[in-house]
Design an enzyme around this catalytic site. Structure first.
Site, PDB file in Angstrom:
ATOM      1  N   ARG A 156       0.844  -1.189   0.000  1.00  0.00           N
ATOM      2  CA  ARG A 156       0.000   0.000   0.000  1.00  0.00           C
ATOM      3  C   ARG A 156       0.879   1.239   0.000  1.00  0.00           C
ATOM      4  O   ARG A 156       2.088   1.163   0.180  1.00  0.00           O
ATOM      5  CB  ARG A 156      -0.884   0.013   1.244  1.00  0.00           C
ATOM      6  CG  ARG A 156      -0.044  -0.097   2.497  1.00  0.00           C
ATOM      7  CD  ARG A 156      -0.819  -0.284   3.776  1.00  0.00           C
ATOM      8  NE  ARG A 156       0.037  -0.886   4.790  1.00  0.00           N
ATOM      9  CZ  ARG A 156       0.994  -0.242   5.447  1.00  0.00           C
ATOM     10  NH1 ARG A 156       1.201   1.033   5.213  1.00  0.00           N
ATOM     11  NH2 ARG A 156       1.744  -0.871   6.340  1.00  0.00           N
ATOM     12  N   ASN A 207       2.910   4.305   1.097  1.00  0.00           N
ATOM     13  CA  ASN A 207       3.706   4.582   2.298  1.00  0.00           C
ATOM     14  C   ASN A 207       4.286   3.343   2.954  1.00  0.00           C
ATOM     15  O   ASN A 207       5.046   3.444   3.899  1.00  0.00           O
ATOM     16  CB  ASN A 207       2.920   5.376   3.358  1.00  0.00           C
ATOM     17  CG  ASN A 207       2.926   6.869   3.042  1.00  0.00           C
ATOM     18  OD1 ASN A 207       3.843   7.364   2.410  1.00  0.00           O
ATOM     19  ND2 ASN A 207       1.883   7.557   3.449  1.00  0.00           N
ATOM     20  N   ASP A 237       8.254   5.064 -10.738  1.00  0.00           N
ATOM     21  CA  ASP A 237       8.948   6.134 -10.029  1.00  0.00           C
ATOM     22  C   ASP A 237       8.349   6.400  -8.656  1.00  0.00           C
ATOM     23  O   ASP A 237       9.036   6.860  -7.746  1.00  0.00           O
ATOM     24  CB  ASP A 237       8.905   7.421 -10.865  1.00  0.00           C
ATOM     25  CG  ASP A 237       9.562   7.233 -12.224  1.00  0.00           C
ATOM     26  OD1 ASP A 237       8.984   7.686 -13.234  1.00  0.00           O
ATOM     27  OD2 ASP A 237      10.652   6.625 -12.274  1.00  0.00           O
ATOM     28  N   GLU A 295       9.074   7.078  -2.570  1.00  0.00           N
ATOM     29  CA  GLU A 295       8.828   6.714  -1.172  1.00  0.00           C
ATOM     30  C   GLU A 295      10.120   6.277  -0.492  1.00  0.00           C
ATOM     31  O   GLU A 295      10.376   6.621   0.668  1.00  0.00           O
ATOM     32  CB  GLU A 295       7.810   5.578  -1.086  1.00  0.00           C
ATOM     33  CG  GLU A 295       6.401   6.040  -1.277  1.00  0.00           C
ATOM     34  CD  GLU A 295       5.383   5.005  -0.848  1.00  0.00           C
ATOM     35  OE1 GLU A 295       5.707   4.146  -0.013  1.00  0.00           O
ATOM     36  OE2 GLU A 295       4.258   5.061  -1.369  1.00  0.00           O
ATOM     37  N   GLY A 335       6.367  -0.169 -13.361  1.00  0.00           N
ATOM     38  CA  GLY A 335       5.129   0.526 -13.019  1.00  0.00           C
ATOM     39  C   GLY A 335       4.653   1.387 -14.169  1.00  0.00           C
ATOM     40  O   GLY A 335       5.095   1.244 -15.295  1.00  0.00           O
ATOM     41  N   SER A 336       3.785   2.292 -13.866  1.00  0.00           N
ATOM     42  CA  SER A 336       3.245   3.125 -14.925  1.00  0.00           C
ATOM     43  C   SER A 336       4.106   4.358 -15.159  1.00  0.00           C
ATOM     44  O   SER A 336       4.014   4.969 -16.197  1.00  0.00           O
ATOM     45  CB  SER A 336       1.826   3.551 -14.580  1.00  0.00           C
ATOM     46  OG  SER A 336       1.861   4.216 -13.334  1.00  0.00           O
ATOM     47  N   ARG A 360      -2.726   4.665 -19.886  1.00  0.00           N
ATOM     48  CA  ARG A 360      -1.674   4.233 -20.795  1.00  0.00           C
ATOM     49  C   ARG A 360      -1.249   2.808 -20.461  1.00  0.00           C
ATOM     50  O   ARG A 360      -1.195   2.402 -19.318  1.00  0.00           O
ATOM     51  CB  ARG A 360      -0.482   5.169 -20.700  1.00  0.00           C
ATOM     52  CG  ARG A 360       0.264   5.062 -19.391  1.00  0.00           C
ATOM     53  CD  ARG A 360       1.143   6.248 -19.206  1.00  0.00           C
ATOM     54  NE  ARG A 360       2.028   6.402 -20.345  1.00  0.00           N
ATOM     55  CZ  ARG A 360       3.300   6.764 -20.251  1.00  0.00           C
ATOM     56  NH1 ARG A 360       3.821   6.968 -19.086  1.00  0.00           N
ATOM     57  NH2 ARG A 360       4.030   6.919 -21.314  1.00  0.00           N
ATOM     58  N   GLU A 420       3.506  12.718  -9.304  1.00  0.00           N
ATOM     59  CA  GLU A 420       2.389  12.469  -8.392  1.00  0.00           C
ATOM     60  C   GLU A 420       1.824  13.806  -7.904  1.00  0.00           C
ATOM     61  O   GLU A 420       2.569  14.746  -7.631  1.00  0.00           O
ATOM     62  CB  GLU A 420       2.870  11.668  -7.183  1.00  0.00           C
ATOM     63  CG  GLU A 420       3.636  10.407  -7.540  1.00  0.00           C
ATOM     64  CD  GLU A 420       2.756   9.174  -7.616  1.00  0.00           C
ATOM     65  OE1 GLU A 420       1.672   9.175  -7.018  1.00  0.00           O
ATOM     66  OE2 GLU A 420       3.165   8.215  -8.282  1.00  0.00           O
TER      67      GLU A 420
END
Lengths: 367, 189
Positions: free
Chosen positions: A21, A23, A46, A51, A76-77, A150, A346
């Site tokens: 999850r 954090n 990224d 984190e 990841g995306s 995407r 983000e």
């Protein structure tokens, strides 16, 4: 996620943690016994590295912790850092599985370089550290949309982007920055402590009365415990930044325009797998490459600019609305009531922000 | 059913309210603005069809890059000339209103972008779409390489079945994830 220390010729991948999850990674890294590991490798986007970096800098032993070599495998995306590492190797751009393969090879070479980090101060969130980019305006909006639909390696441009181009808007605000002095260009100062004669440098958040109207999900910064005298703040001092309510030092430049289409601060080469926004950046050059596009640009010109940016050719364009500067720190004060600001892709709290680069603070495995 | 320019009966008003996404005030305002476009002689005739050139003088449409396609899509004229009756005009405003659903908007957006009216968005349609946005003078339009790059990007992202065109469901799929689409696709008098 780490290779156990021992024979350098035969690192053994021992501890692999799955992140559950938001954090979670930050908490793991904050508590981990780093003396046992040679490196931390992130296989994700990224966001996870973000984190990890912020977790490392939140530790009491942050100065040593942040020197832990970090590696990334795109999964990841958001794979901008992986694409940047690949770009630094000098090879032509590749995407998705080929990018993963390339990053795997580079990781195995185990060459470590220093990596600049940028400390970012927002209105009321705790200070955070960024390794990729800051964005406001058209680019920040596109970041969010693209993340939703995407598939790996796909391009940024869709019919949706064109529709938004049809209703192109400007964002109002004030932008100022500390330009890199010419004599510093080749030898920017390494990350160092603040000289004692300055005003107290800012390290934590400031108070601000700007309201945020947007309903997008905002990354929740880890809440800091109440500032008691016993907890020493972690992380490097920001010697170049003054609190927001204080006027800027005379060596700062204030951008005369107040209408912007986009403001983008980059410290790696790629904004995305397929957007070479800052082709001249290297991980430890000690600069923030600041780009901004002023209001009044035609749709055609903006479209051409983005198309050129895919190949890193936008700086060669003769677009008068595009301005580029090498800076060491910046202050952005948006005045439009609505808007989006992203850090490393983000969404963060919308409002005034300040940022300062810390040269070579972290370590990156680049091959 | 027809409407003369001089009045909008209560029955008609209620009927229009039921058939469109528009509120009573919006319909009355539309009626007023439409009537302003008619000449003195036309005002007494029922079922007027206002030619496209006059519709395009409306400030809300004048600078819309897709204004001609919008008129063509909503026009019920048998001559395919983009002329609008009052009811066509209401249909237009309804689709672009605040209350219209995403499905309605994306359906009409698709039809507007389908320049050759063949039911899919192919390279020709996409090229015309881009040219509407950039303008078609020599210094604003994209170069052939830029156009090719852009269309490839769009197809890469949206053409799920890889048949070289974007059909309605592929289009709606892509558009539905764009948080800004609904607010961009709006015309309010």
């Amino acid at each position: 996620m780490g290779g156990r220390r021992g024979s350098r010729q035969h690192p053994r991948l021992v501890n692999c943690r799955t992140i559950q999850r938001q954090n979670h990674a930050r908490e793991l890294v904050k508590e981990a016994d780093l003396s046992q590991w040679d490196a931390l490798v992130i296989m994700s986007g990224d966001g996870l590295l973000y984190e990890v970096i912020n977790g490392l800098l939140d530790r009491p032993d942050w100065e040593e912790a942040v020197r832990t070599p970090l590696g990334i495998l795109p999964g990841g995306s958001g794979n901008a850092l992986a694409a940047s590492i690949h770009h630094y190797s000098g090879a032509p751009p590749v995407f998705s599985e080929e990018l993963l393969l390339s990053c795997g090879f580079l990781l195995c070479q185990r060459l470590v370089t220093r990596m600049d980090l940028v400390s970012v101060h927002l209105s009321s969130s705790p200070r955070l550290f960024s390794f990729l980019s800051l964005a406001w305006g058209f680019v920040a909006d596109v970041d969010i949309e693209s993340e939703k639909y995407r598939h790996a390696g796909a391009a940024r441009f869709t019919i949706g982007t064109l529709v938004r181009l049809a209703s192109l808007r400007v964002y109002r605000g004030t932008l100022s920055y500390l330009p890199v002095a010419e004599e510093e260009e080749d030898n920017p100062p390494l990350h160092h402590q603040a000289p004692p004669s300055r005003d107290p440098p800012c390290q934590n958040s400031f108070h601000n009365s700007c309201h945020s109207n947007n309903s997008l999900k905002v990354r929740k910064a880890e809440s800091t415990p109440s500032r008691s005298t016993t907890k020493a703040p972690s992380g490097p001092l920001d010697s170049l930044l003054l609190p927001l309510d204080q006027p800027l030092p005379v060596d700062w430049v204030v951008v005369p325009e107040e209408d912007f289409v986009l403001v983008l601060a980059m410290y790696q080469s790629n904004l995305a797998e397929d957007l070479l926004a800052s082709p001249d950046s290297t991980p430890d050059d000690g600069f923030i490459q600041l780009f901004y596009v002023t209001g009044g640009i035609s749709r055609a010109a903006l479209l051409k600019l983005f198309l050129a940016m895919e190949k890193g050719l936008h700086l060669a364009s003769s677009c008068q609305h595009l301005v580029h500067a090498k800076v060491r720190a910046l202050r952005l004060e948006p005045s439009s009531p609505k808007g989006v600001i992203t850090v490393d892709g983000e969404v963060v709290e919308y409002g005034p922000l300040q940022a300062e680069v810390h040269r070579g603070l972290a370590r990156l495995i680049t091959g | 059913m027809g409407t003369t320019a001089s009045q909008l009966g209560k029955d008609m008003l209620s009927e229009y309210q039921e058939l469109t996404f528009l509120t009573k005030q919006e319909i009355l305002l539309a009626h007023k603005r439409f009537t302003e476009l008619l000449t003195k002689d036309e005002k007494d005739l029922p079922n007027n069809r206002v030619p496209m050139e006059r519709i395009l003088t409306l400030p809300e449409l004048k600078s819309n890059p897709f204004r001609k396609r919008i008129c063509n899509v909503f026009s019920t004229s048998e001559y395919k000339d983009g002329g609008l009756t009052f009811e066509d005009f209401l249909d237009l405003l309804s689709a672009f209103s605040d209350s219209a659903t995403l499905e309605i908007k994306s359906h009409y957006a698709f039809r507007i972008f389908d320049f050759d009216d063949d039911g899919t968005l192919d390279c020709g349609d996409l090229e015309k779409l881009v040219n509407c946005l950039t303008g078609e003078t020599d210094d604003t339009r994209l170069t052939p390489e830029e156009m090719r790059q852009l269309i490839n990007n769009i197809l890469e992202e949206s053409d799920i079945d890889k048949d070289g065109t974007v059909n309605l469901s592929e289009f709606q799929h892509v558009i539905s994830r764009s948080p800004d689409f609904v607010s961009s696709f709006k015309i309010v008098l």
